[in-house]
Enzyme design. Sequence first.
Site, PDB file in Angstrom:
ATOM      1  N   ASP A 171       2.793  -5.042   2.488  1.00 22.45           N
ATOM      2  CA  ASP A 171       1.062  -5.157   2.636  1.00 22.45           C
ATOM      3  C   ASP A 171       2.031  -3.404   3.152  1.00 22.45           C
ATOM      4  O   ASP A 171       1.356  -2.750   2.501  1.00 22.45           O
ATOM      5  CB  ASP A 171       0.371  -5.406   4.425  1.00 22.45           C
ATOM      6  CG  ASP A 171      -1.270  -5.397   4.577  1.00 22.45           C
ATOM      7  OD1 ASP A 171      -1.617  -4.247   3.401  1.00 22.45           O
ATOM      8  OD2 ASP A 171      -1.622  -5.404   4.798  1.00 22.45           O
ATOM      9  N   GLU A 190      -8.846 -11.873   5.470  1.00 23.59           N
ATOM     10  CA  GLU A 190      -8.324 -11.172   6.182  1.00 23.59           C
ATOM     11  C   GLU A 190      -8.749 -10.730   7.619  1.00 23.59           C
ATOM     12  O   GLU A 190      -7.958 -12.219   8.889  1.00 23.59           O
ATOM     13  CB  GLU A 190      -7.177 -10.092   5.723  1.00 23.59           C
ATOM     14  CG  GLU A 190      -6.257  -9.258   6.922  1.00 23.59           C
ATOM     15  CD  GLU A 190      -6.202  -8.157   6.571  1.00 23.59           C
ATOM     16  OE1 GLU A 190      -4.932  -7.173   7.155  1.00 23.59           O
ATOM     17  OE2 GLU A 190      -7.125  -7.559   5.552  1.00 23.59           O
ATOM     18  N   HIS A 231       0.810  -1.551   0.305  1.00 22.94           N
ATOM     19  CA  HIS A 231      -0.403  -0.209  -0.177  1.00 22.94           C
ATOM     20  C   HIS A 231       1.067   1.256  -0.027  1.00 22.94           C
ATOM     21  O   HIS A 231       1.564   1.655   0.865  1.00 22.94           O
ATOM     22  CB  HIS A 231      -1.169  -0.059   1.430  1.00 22.94           C
ATOM     23  CG  HIS A 231      -2.256  -1.053   0.736  1.00 22.94           C
ATOM     24  ND1 HIS A 231      -3.122  -0.884   1.204  1.00 22.94           N
ATOM     25  CD2 HIS A 231      -2.033  -2.401   1.725  1.00 22.94           C
ATOM     26  CE1 HIS A 231      -4.148  -1.601   1.071  1.00 22.94           C
ATOM     27  NE2 HIS A 231      -3.208  -2.577   1.127  1.00 22.94           N
ATOM     28  N   ASP A 290       0.200   4.153   1.030  1.00 21.63           N
ATOM     29  CA  ASP A 290      -0.031   5.170   2.263  1.00 21.63           C
ATOM     30  C   ASP A 290       0.344   4.089   2.681  1.00 21.63           C
ATOM     31  O   ASP A 290       0.267   4.888   4.699  1.00 21.63           O
ATOM     32  CB  ASP A 290      -0.923   5.356   2.176  1.00 21.63           C
ATOM     33  CG  ASP A 290      -2.143   4.541   1.655  1.00 21.63           C
ATOM     34  OD1 ASP A 290      -1.958   3.477   1.584  1.00 21.63           O
ATOM     35  OD2 ASP A 290      -3.606   4.589   2.255  1.00 21.63           O
ATOM     36  N   HIS A 332      -9.055  -7.485  -1.345  1.00 17.59           N
ATOM     37  CA  HIS A 332      -9.134  -7.750   0.142  1.00 17.59           C
ATOM     38  C   HIS A 332     -10.132  -8.895   0.468  1.00 17.59           C
ATOM     39  O   HIS A 332     -11.106  -8.358   0.499  1.00 17.59           O
ATOM     40  CB  HIS A 332      -8.931  -6.710   0.691  1.00 17.59           C
ATOM     41  CG  HIS A 332      -7.197  -5.863   0.729  1.00 17.59           C
ATOM     42  ND1 HIS A 332      -7.623  -5.271   0.148  1.00 17.59           N
ATOM     43  CD2 HIS A 332      -6.919  -5.648   1.798  1.00 17.59           C
ATOM     44  CE1 HIS A 332      -6.011  -4.598  -0.289  1.00 17.59           C
ATOM     45  NE2 HIS A 332      -5.583  -4.650   1.252  1.00 17.59           N
TER      46      HIS A 332
END
Length: 363
Positions: A301, A213, A23, A25, A210
């Site tokens: 991640d 999880e 990711h 951010d 996603h």
Amino acid sequence: MTGPTPLTLASIRQAPKAVLHDHLDGGLRPATVLELATAIGYDQLPASDAESLAAWFRDAADSGSLERYLETFAHTVAVMQTPEGLRRVARECAEDLAADGVVYAEVRFAPEQHLEAGLTLDEVVEHTIAGFREGEAAAAAAGTPIRMVCLLTAMRHAARSREIAELTVRWRDRGVGGFDIAGAEAGYPPSRHLDAFDYMRANLAHFTIHAGEAFGLPSIHEAVAFCGCERLGHGVRITDDITDSADGPKLGVVANYVRDMRIPLELCPSSNVQTGAVPSIDKHPFDVLARLRFRVTVNTDNRLMSDTTMSNEMLKLAETFGYGWTDLERFTINAMKSAFIPFPERLRLIDEVIKPGYAVLLG
């Protein structure tokens, strides 16, 4: 040299790696967060120096809850609202991944979260991709070439997924490789966004989801059966459909389908522990899934929140499960086979970069 190179953090950094789940951010340099915050007058950071800020992100993310883990992104997203901020973060992302030996990276972010300073969705993507291209050029000049691909994410609790899917298709020949949905899973099933996934399939465009999880098997089932995803972001809860028996592990219908169809699992070991998806690295289902020949891939991640790199993730797995270079090569090739780029490009990276790189390390 004869024989394999000893497997250490330094030697793993020399190995060519491919990451599918990173990711934008979630991978900022702490010093960059501070500098960008100062530039835009953002005064809500929880620390005033890079070392303390890095520790805060790591400790705050290590909560055992996906929802609390996601709260840390408020600060990184806040400093990614301007063209300058987006370009810098994207450029440094490419440079940092390349310095760690990553030769192919798919980096995702949610454009809808970067509109507070008046940018349009297209401008957000434009500046981010420009940053990736600058980073690629800098990495090539440093002798560590990397291929960067952008994935556009829609937030699953919002109602803009069709719009982001259209944005993905609009930019797919200009640096965007695919589409994703992310955010808290509970209460926001993938099927809420069927319109977006139908649009992606109608336009023969790539997407991952996603799923599996923080929520269990129903999330994976919907992502695969109803939405038709090509890859599963995380997917660790696929083990809910695997039971022990006297004859060995027994796979249920969903697990069998995921394995038979070679649907890649974008596993993120450190992050999966932080969010409570698994209790610890040694209890992570990565090894079980690898031995059952699921298409497992290693991913970061969020490098800032997990204080990690691809090399760190590979070393943790190697030390925990006894993996060697041939295992790490297999996981890397799994990722390249699953990449959202044309087949000839995947094959070139496998044959001309990854296999030769591991051949050197294998001696």
